[in-house]
Motif scaffolding. Structure first.
Motif, PDB file in Angstrom:
ATOM      1  N   GLY A   1       2.152  28.055 -32.626  1.00  0.00           N
ATOM      2  CA  GLY A   1       1.208  26.999 -32.980  1.00  0.00           C
ATOM      3  C   GLY A   1       1.430  26.406 -34.355  1.00  0.00           C
ATOM      4  O   GLY A   1       0.541  25.764 -34.909  1.00  0.00           O
ATOM      5  N   LYS A   2       2.636  26.583 -34.907  1.00  0.00           N
ATOM      6  CA  LYS A   2       2.922  26.111 -36.264  1.00  0.00           C
ATOM      7  C   LYS A   2       3.683  24.779 -36.281  1.00  0.00           C
ATOM      8  O   LYS A   2       4.088  24.320 -37.347  1.00  0.00           O
ATOM      9  N   VAL A   3       3.901  24.186 -35.098  1.00  0.00           N
ATOM     10  CA  VAL A   3       4.637  22.930 -35.009  1.00  0.00           C
ATOM     11  C   VAL A   3       3.720  21.851 -34.448  1.00  0.00           C
ATOM     12  O   VAL A   3       3.144  22.031 -33.367  1.00  0.00           O
ATOM     13  N   PRO A   4       3.540  20.730 -35.154  1.00  0.00           N
ATOM     14  CA  PRO A   4       2.714  19.634 -34.623  1.00  0.00           C
ATOM     15  C   PRO A   4       3.205  19.210 -33.248  1.00  0.00           C
ATOM     16  O   PRO A   4       4.403  19.012 -33.040  1.00  0.00           O
ATOM     17  N   THR A   5       2.284  19.086 -32.304  1.00  0.00           N
ATOM     18  CA  THR A   5       2.662  18.820 -30.922  1.00  0.00           C
ATOM     19  C   THR A   5       2.769  17.323 -30.625  1.00  0.00           C
ATOM     20  O   THR A   5       2.395  16.483 -31.435  1.00  0.00           O
ATOM     21  N   GLY A   6       3.307  17.028 -29.446  1.00  0.00           N
ATOM     22  CA  GLY A   6       3.450  15.642 -29.024  1.00  0.00           C
ATOM     23  C   GLY A   6       4.507  14.884 -29.800  1.00  0.00           C
ATOM     24  O   GLY A   6       4.477  13.656 -29.860  1.00  0.00           O
ATOM     25  N   ARG A   7       5.456  15.603 -30.391  1.00  0.00           N
ATOM     26  CA  ARG A   7       6.490  14.966 -31.202  1.00  0.00           C
ATOM     27  C   ARG A   7       7.874  15.455 -30.768  1.00  0.00           C
ATOM     28  O   ARG A   7       8.018  16.516 -30.150  1.00  0.00           O
ATOM     29  N   THR A   8       8.890  14.684 -31.102  1.00  0.00           N
ATOM     30  CA  THR A   8      10.273  15.036 -30.803  1.00  0.00           C
ATOM     31  C   THR A   8      10.997  15.338 -32.111  1.00  0.00           C
ATOM     32  O   THR A   8      10.992  14.520 -33.040  1.00  0.00           O
ATOM     33  N   TYR A   9      11.596  16.510 -32.194  1.00  0.00           N
ATOM     34  CA  TYR A   9      12.280  16.967 -33.401  1.00  0.00           C
ATOM     35  C   TYR A   9      13.788  16.984 -33.173  1.00  0.00           C
ATOM     36  O   TYR A   9      14.250  17.291 -32.070  1.00  0.00           O
ATOM     37  N   GLU A  10      14.543  16.658 -34.207  1.00  0.00           N
ATOM     38  CA  GLU A  10      15.997  16.676 -34.132  1.00  0.00           C
ATOM     39  C   GLU A  10      16.514  17.768 -35.060  1.00  0.00           C
ATOM     40  O   GLU A  10      16.209  17.770 -36.256  1.00  0.00           O
ATOM     41  N   LEU A  11      17.264  18.698 -34.488  1.00  0.00           N
ATOM     42  CA  LEU A  11      17.661  19.895 -35.232  1.00  0.00           C
ATOM     43  C   LEU A  11      19.169  19.902 -35.490  1.00  0.00           C
ATOM     44  O   LEU A  11      19.974  19.943 -34.560  1.00  0.00           O
ATOM     45  N   GLY A  12      19.523  19.857 -36.750  1.00  0.00           N
ATOM     46  CA  GLY A  12      20.924  19.898 -37.142  1.00  0.00           C
ATOM     47  C   GLY A  12      21.129  20.879 -38.267  1.00  0.00           C
ATOM     48  O   GLY A  12      20.186  21.278 -38.952  1.00  0.00           O
ATOM     49  N   GLY A  13      22.377  21.279 -38.469  1.00  0.00           N
ATOM     50  CA  GLY A  13      22.706  22.198 -39.537  1.00  0.00           C
ATOM     51  C   GLY A  13      22.782  21.499 -40.880  1.00  0.00           C
ATOM     52  O   GLY A  13      22.467  20.312 -41.004  1.00  0.00           O
TER      53      GLY A  13
ATOM     54  N   ALA B   1       3.475  18.117 -25.413  1.00  0.00           N
ATOM     55  CA  ALA B   1       4.678  18.960 -25.432  1.00  0.00           C
ATOM     56  C   ALA B   1       5.437  18.792 -26.743  1.00  0.00           C
ATOM     57  O   ALA B   1       5.413  17.729 -27.371  1.00  0.00           O
ATOM     58  N   VAL B   2       6.113  19.859 -27.146  1.00  0.00           N
ATOM     59  CA  VAL B   2       7.024  19.807 -28.294  1.00  0.00           C
ATOM     60  C   VAL B   2       8.439  19.693 -27.733  1.00  0.00           C
ATOM     61  O   VAL B   2       8.869  20.539 -26.943  1.00  0.00           O
ATOM     62  N   ILE B   3       9.147  18.644 -28.122  1.00  0.00           N
ATOM     63  CA  ILE B   3      10.516  18.434 -27.665  1.00  0.00           C
ATOM     64  C   ILE B   3      11.465  18.649 -28.846  1.00  0.00           C
ATOM     65  O   ILE B   3      11.290  18.063 -29.911  1.00  0.00           O
ATOM     66  N   LEU B   4      12.438  19.511 -28.644  1.00  0.00           N
ATOM     67  CA  LEU B   4      13.416  19.817 -29.683  1.00  0.00           C
ATOM     68  C   LEU B   4      14.793  19.351 -29.219  1.00  0.00           C
ATOM     69  O   LEU B   4      15.249  19.720 -28.131  1.00  0.00           O
ATOM     70  N   ARG B   5      15.450  18.556 -30.057  1.00  0.00           N
ATOM     71  CA  ARG B   5      16.787  18.050 -29.743  1.00  0.00           C
ATOM     72  C   ARG B   5      17.806  18.635 -30.717  1.00  0.00           C
ATOM     73  O   ARG B   5      17.974  18.128 -31.820  1.00  0.00           O
ATOM     74  N   PRO B   6      18.500  19.705 -30.352  1.00  0.00           N
ATOM     75  CA  PRO B   6      19.522  20.249 -31.255  1.00  0.00           C
ATOM     76  C   PRO B   6      20.842  19.492 -31.132  1.00  0.00           C
ATOM     77  O   PRO B   6      21.137  18.882 -30.109  1.00  0.00           O
ATOM     78  N   SER B   7      21.645  19.555 -32.197  1.00  0.00           N
ATOM     79  CA  SER B   7      23.018  19.086 -32.144  1.00  0.00           C
ATOM     80  C   SER B   7      23.845  20.214 -31.520  1.00  0.00           C
ATOM     81  O   SER B   7      23.295  21.121 -30.883  1.00  0.00           O
ATOM     82  N   LEU B   8      25.144  20.191 -31.698  1.00  0.00           N
ATOM     83  CA  LEU B   8      26.021  21.232 -31.160  1.00  0.00           C
ATOM     84  C   LEU B   8      25.602  22.588 -31.714  1.00  0.00           C
ATOM     85  O   LEU B   8      25.534  22.769 -32.926  1.00  0.00           O
ATOM     86  N   MET B   9      25.319  23.548 -30.840  1.00  0.00           N
ATOM     87  CA  MET B   9      24.848  24.860 -31.291  1.00  0.00           C
ATOM     88  C   MET B   9      26.001  25.859 -31.404  1.00  0.00           C
ATOM     89  O   MET B   9      26.935  25.834 -30.607  1.00  0.00           O
TER      90      MET B   9
END
Length: 333
Positions: free
Chosen positions: A207-219, A151-159
């Motif tokens: 399919g452009k994001v490496p899987t099995g990883r957790t990403y942190e998304l900030g501005g 799974a691809v897990i995405l962790r955004p900050s305040l959106m």
């Protein structure tokens, strides 16, 4: 890979939470890419606010995360599954444990056909947190990875973005109150545009994001809660006094307001309610970690240039000015 064999038009994406704030950005981008989109919701007849696509391209269907049978039906034909479901406050039968701790793994277990699973969590997810929100977010991530290691897990900050519950809420408070008691005044955030988060989600489906990883998304910028409020004051042309609340006082206020909101069955305006759990969250910074930045597990690492709040927020906060967005003198100056 399925994308190399079939076009987006031949693939189905099921988006849980697709009728929510972030969901509408995601569904719109998926439709632009050509995917067929199913949006599970408890009330499909009320989903008139979904983005428009080609005839039959976006379909709301009935599903309830408390019913495995309905979830199984929603993912039965899905080539890709996206889970955006999350709540900041428990109401009625909407519980943190059900929606955030248990639902992600349950959906993954039932989505046997899906070649990709993308899950949106949050920066601050922490199994050891005092906050039930943060703790159940972490529990949901862990259970999901056991069921679906790729799974691809995405962790955004305040959106932020039109329709958000952050800057719109700040502006509503500034309009209602001359003095603003502010929990977490010096807590740091990295506000991220919902459209950029949606772009990362669709990249994962592509399919452009490496899987099995957790990403942190900030501005592109880090700002304190106080600085974000002051930005809102500037945009809405209002002068207000900020009174920072110490952690203990913020928790006490949250207990009182949360209790009153429950006793009145939600009659207190949402803008005025900060629960004790939310006050606890505001005690910790909400920014991309050094490890995520170093390892490229960020928007920039995915090739997405983060959008500034100055580029988006003023456009939808003009209505909060005293003279509104249709001030003839201003518009003709």
């Amino acid at each position: 890979m399925i994308g190399a064999l079939r076009t987006p038009e031949q693939q189905i994406v099921t988006v849980f939470g697709g009728s929510g704030f972030l969901g509408r950005y995601v569904v719109s981008l998926l439709a632009q890419r050509g995917y067929r989109v199913l949006v599970p919701t408890r009330q499909p007849n009320m989903a008139n606010y979904l983005p428009l696509g080609k005839v039959g391209q976006i379909t709301p269907i009935h599903a309830n995360l408390r019913s495995e049978a309905s979830v199984a039906h929603a993912v039965a034909r899905a080539d890709h599954v996206i889970n955006l479901v999350g709540i900041l406050q428990e109401t009625g039968r909407q519980r943190f444990d059900t929606l955030q701790a248990k639902a992600p793994a349950m959906i993954a277990r039932l989505a046997t056909k899906a070649v990709s699973f993308t899950h949106v969590s949050a920066i601050g997810a922490n199994a050891d947190s005092e906050s039930v929100y943060a703790r159940t977010k972490a529990e949901g991530e862990a259970a999901l990875l056991e069921a679906r290691p790729d799974a691809v897990i995405l962790r955004p900050s305040l959106m932020f973005g039109p329709g958000d519950s952050s800057f719109n809420r700040f502006a509503s408070l500034a309009r209602m109150l001359p003095v603003l008691p502010l929990p977490g005044a010096d807590t740091r955030f990295q506000p991220v545009y919902a459209g950029d988060v949606a772009a990362a989600i669709v990249a994962a489906v592509d399919g452009k994001v490496p899987t099995g990883r957790t990403y942190e998304l900030g501005g592109p910028e880090i700002r304190t809660m106080r600085q974000m409020m002051e930005f809102v004051f500037t945009v809405t042309e209002r002068k207000r006094t900020i009174v920072p609340l110490p952690a203990k006082a913020a928790r006490a206020m949250g207990s009182v307001l949360g209790g009153l909101d429950w006793l009145t069955l939600g009659l207190i305006p949402d803008e005025l309610v900060t629960t004790r759990d939310q006050a606890i969250l505001l005690e910790s910074d909400n920014v991309v970690s050094e490890a995520a930045a170093r390892e490229g597990r960020t928007l920039q690492g995915l090739g997405i240039t983060p959008t500034t709040i100055e580029a988006i927020v003023p456009g939808y906060l003009l209505r909060f000015r005293k003279t509104g967005q249709f001030d003839l003198k201003r518009n003709t100056a």
